[in-house]
Design a protein around this motif. Structure first.
Motif, PDB file in Angstrom:
ATOM      1  N   VAL A  98      -9.339 -30.814  21.551  1.00  0.00           N
ATOM      2  CA  VAL A  98      -9.317 -29.661  20.656  1.00  0.00           C
ATOM      3  C   VAL A  98      -8.927 -28.417  21.443  1.00  0.00           C
ATOM      4  O   VAL A  98      -9.477 -28.166  22.525  1.00  0.00           O
ATOM      5  CB  VAL A  98     -10.689 -29.454  19.988  1.00  0.00           C
ATOM      6  N   SER A  99      -8.003 -27.637  20.920  1.00  0.00           N
ATOM      7  CA  SER A  99      -7.583 -26.389  21.555  1.00  0.00           C
ATOM      8  C   SER A  99      -8.232 -25.196  20.864  1.00  0.00           C
ATOM      9  O   SER A  99      -8.838 -25.328  19.788  1.00  0.00           O
ATOM     10  CB  SER A  99      -6.055 -26.255  21.500  1.00  0.00           C
ATOM     11  N   LYS A 100      -8.099 -24.024  21.469  1.00  0.00           N
ATOM     12  CA  LYS A 100      -8.654 -22.809  20.881  1.00  0.00           C
ATOM     13  C   LYS A 100      -7.963 -22.520  19.547  1.00  0.00           C
ATOM     14  O   LYS A 100      -6.764 -22.725  19.389  1.00  0.00           O
ATOM     15  CB  LYS A 100      -8.450 -21.625  21.828  1.00  0.00           C
ATOM     16  N   ALA A 101      -8.741 -22.021  18.598  1.00  0.00           N
ATOM     17  CA  ALA A 101      -8.194 -21.665  17.289  1.00  0.00           C
ATOM     18  C   ALA A 101      -7.299 -20.445  17.424  1.00  0.00           C
ATOM     19  O   ALA A 101      -7.587 -19.519  18.184  1.00  0.00           O
ATOM     20  CB  ALA A 101      -9.322 -21.394  16.311  1.00  0.00           C
ATOM     21  N   LYS A 102      -6.221 -20.420  16.664  1.00  0.00           N
ATOM     22  CA  LYS A 102      -5.266 -19.306  16.711  1.00  0.00           C
ATOM     23  C   LYS A 102      -5.641 -18.181  15.749  1.00  0.00           C
ATOM     24  O   LYS A 102      -5.128 -17.068  15.857  1.00  0.00           O
ATOM     25  CB  LYS A 102      -3.860 -19.803  16.381  1.00  0.00           C
ATOM     26  N   SER A 103      -6.533 -18.463  14.801  1.00  0.00           N
ATOM     27  CA  SER A 103      -6.931 -17.465  13.812  1.00  0.00           C
ATOM     28  C   SER A 103      -8.347 -17.781  13.351  1.00  0.00           C
ATOM     29  O   SER A 103      -8.852 -18.890  13.561  1.00  0.00           O
ATOM     30  CB  SER A 103      -5.976 -17.486  12.615  1.00  0.00           C
ATOM     31  N   LEU A 104      -8.989 -16.815  12.691  1.00  0.00           N
ATOM     32  CA  LEU A 104     -10.327 -17.049  12.157  1.00  0.00           C
ATOM     33  C   LEU A 104     -10.296 -18.098  11.044  1.00  0.00           C
ATOM     34  O   LEU A 104     -11.265 -18.844  10.859  1.00  0.00           O
ATOM     35  CB  LEU A 104     -10.929 -15.742  11.652  1.00  0.00           C
ATOM     36  N   GLU A 105      -9.194 -18.171  10.311  1.00  0.00           N
ATOM     37  CA  GLU A 105      -9.068 -19.195   9.287  1.00  0.00           C
ATOM     38  C   GLU A 105      -9.066 -20.588   9.925  1.00  0.00           C
ATOM     39  O   GLU A 105      -9.709 -21.519   9.424  1.00  0.00           O
ATOM     40  CB  GLU A 105      -7.774 -18.988   8.491  1.00  0.00           C
ATOM     41  N   ALA A 106      -8.345 -20.714  11.043  1.00  0.00           N
ATOM     42  CA  ALA A 106      -8.328 -21.999  11.756  1.00  0.00           C
ATOM     43  C   ALA A 106      -9.697 -22.301  12.351  1.00  0.00           C
ATOM     44  O   ALA A 106     -10.142 -23.464  12.364  1.00  0.00           O
ATOM     45  CB  ALA A 106      -7.268 -21.968  12.853  1.00  0.00           C
ATOM     46  N   ALA A 107     -10.379 -21.275  12.852  1.00  0.00           N
ATOM     47  CA  ALA A 107     -11.727 -21.465  13.392  1.00  0.00           C
ATOM     48  C   ALA A 107     -12.678 -21.941  12.299  1.00  0.00           C
ATOM     49  O   ALA A 107     -13.516 -22.827  12.522  1.00  0.00           O
ATOM     50  CB  ALA A 107     -12.232 -20.161  14.010  1.00  0.00           C
ATOM     51  N   THR A 159     -19.645 -11.940  11.595  1.00  0.00           N
ATOM     52  CA  THR A 159     -20.434 -11.294  12.646  1.00  0.00           C
ATOM     53  C   THR A 159     -19.757 -11.398  14.008  1.00  0.00           C
ATOM     54  O   THR A 159     -19.665 -10.415  14.749  1.00  0.00           O
ATOM     55  CB  THR A 159     -21.839 -11.927  12.721  1.00  0.00           C
ATOM     56  N   GLU A 160     -19.279 -12.574  14.340  1.00  0.00           N
ATOM     57  CA  GLU A 160     -18.704 -12.815  15.665  1.00  0.00           C
ATOM     58  C   GLU A 160     -17.264 -12.328  15.780  1.00  0.00           C
ATOM     59  O   GLU A 160     -16.823 -11.913  16.845  1.00  0.00           O
ATOM     60  CB  GLU A 160     -18.783 -14.304  16.003  1.00  0.00           C
ATOM     61  N   GLY A 161     -16.501 -12.423  14.721  1.00  0.00           N
ATOM     62  CA  GLY A 161     -15.149 -11.880  14.716  1.00  0.00           C
ATOM     63  C   GLY A 161     -14.172 -12.615  15.621  1.00  0.00           C
ATOM     64  O   GLY A 161     -14.381 -13.768  16.004  1.00  0.00           O
ATOM     65  N   GLU A 162     -13.106 -11.903  15.980  1.00  0.00           N
ATOM     66  CA  GLU A 162     -12.002 -12.534  16.708  1.00  0.00           C
ATOM     67  C   GLU A 162     -12.336 -12.892  18.149  1.00  0.00           C
ATOM     68  O   GLU A 162     -11.546 -13.571  18.801  1.00  0.00           O
ATOM     69  CB  GLU A 162     -10.773 -11.629  16.660  1.00  0.00           C
TER      70      GLU A 162
END
Length: 211
Positions: A98-107, A159-162
Motif C-alpha cells: 500500500v502506498s501513501k494516499a494522494k488525496s483525502l478522498e483516497a485516504a 480533524t487530521e486533515g491533509e
C-alpha cells in the motif's frame, strides 16, 4: 609529544562519531531526540517511486529495507566519515503493498477498506558510512482496525486533515489515529516508523552512543 599535543589527541579520541538522519519524518526525529541521540538532518534526494517500480518482485518488508538503504547511501556519498541513518516504512494489506494516499478522498476509501481487518507495518532502517551500507534491518508490527462508523471516519479526516497524506496508512498512532484500532501487536516505535532498539544497538557499536 608535548602536553598540548597529548590533550589534542585525547580530545579527538573522545569526540563522538557524527550521525546524520537521512529522513524528513518528524516522528523519526522525535524518536531520536527522545532517546537523547545527537544527530543532524540531511533529507535524502531519492526517487522512491522509481525504486518501487524497479522492485516489484520485493515484498513490503524487503522494500522497506531497500528504500532505507537507498536513502542512507544517497546522503553518505556526500558526508565522509559520518554515520548516516536511512529509514522507511511500508504497509502490507490484503496480499499487496500500500502506498501513501494522494488525496483525502483516497485516504477515506483506503481506511474504509481496512476497517475491521488487520495489516502489517514494516519499518526498515540502514546505516551507511563512506558510501557503504554497514547494517540494515527491518521490524514488523500487525495492527487491527476496529469496525468504526462512517461518522467517526468523517470526523477523523476532518480533524487530521491533509497531514494524513504523509503517512503510509493515513494515520498517526500518536494522534487521533489511535482511535482507529482495537489491537496492535509489535513494537510501538516500529509503528511510528523506526525499529528503534536495533538502531540504538548499532549506534552503540558505531561509537555514536556510549556502550
Amino acid at each position: 609529544m608535548s602536553r598540548s599535543d597529548a590533550l589534542s589527541s585525547l580530545r579527538l579520541l573522545e569526540r563522538p562519531e557524527r550521525l546524520i538522519l537521512a529522513s524528513k519524518s518528524a516522528a523519526r526525529r522525535a524518536m531520536l531526540e527522545g532517546a537523547a541521540v545527537p544527530f543532524t538532518v540531511h533529507v535524502a534526494d531519492v526517487d522512491e517511486d522509481a525504486i518501487k517500480a524497479q522492485l516489484t518482485d520485493h515484498d513490503a518488508a524487503e522494500l522497506a529495507v531497500e528504500l532505507a538503504r537507498a536513502k542512507a547511501l544517497a546522503v553518505s556519498r556526500h558526508h565522509e566519515d559520518a554515520w548516516v541513518l536511512g529509514a522507511d516504512q511500508t504497509l502490507a494489506f490484503d496480499g499487496g503493498r500500500v502506498s501513501k494516499a494522494k488525496s483525502l478522498e483516497a485516504a477515506r476509501a483506503r481506511l474504509a477498506q481496512m476497517r475491521g481487518r488487520s495489516h502489517q507495518l514494516h519499518s526498515g532502517a540502514a546505516l551507511a558510512r563512506n558510501g557503504q551500507i554497514v547494517w540494515s534491518g527491518v521490524d514488523t508490527a500487525t495492527l487491527t482496525m476496529r469496525d468504526f462508523s462512517d461518522s467517526f471516519l468523517d470526523s477523523y479526516l476532518a480533524t487530521e486533515g491533509e497531514g494524513l497524506l504523509s503517512c503510509v496508512g493515513s494515520y498517526r498512532l500518536e494522534g487521533m489515529g489511535a482511535q482507529l484500532f482495537e489491537g496492535v501487536e509489535g513494537d510501538y516505535f516500529t509503528v511510528l516508523g523506526l525499529p528503534l532498539s536495533p538502531v540504538l544497538a548499532e549506534l552503540r557499536r558505531a561509537g555514536v552512543l556510549m556502550s
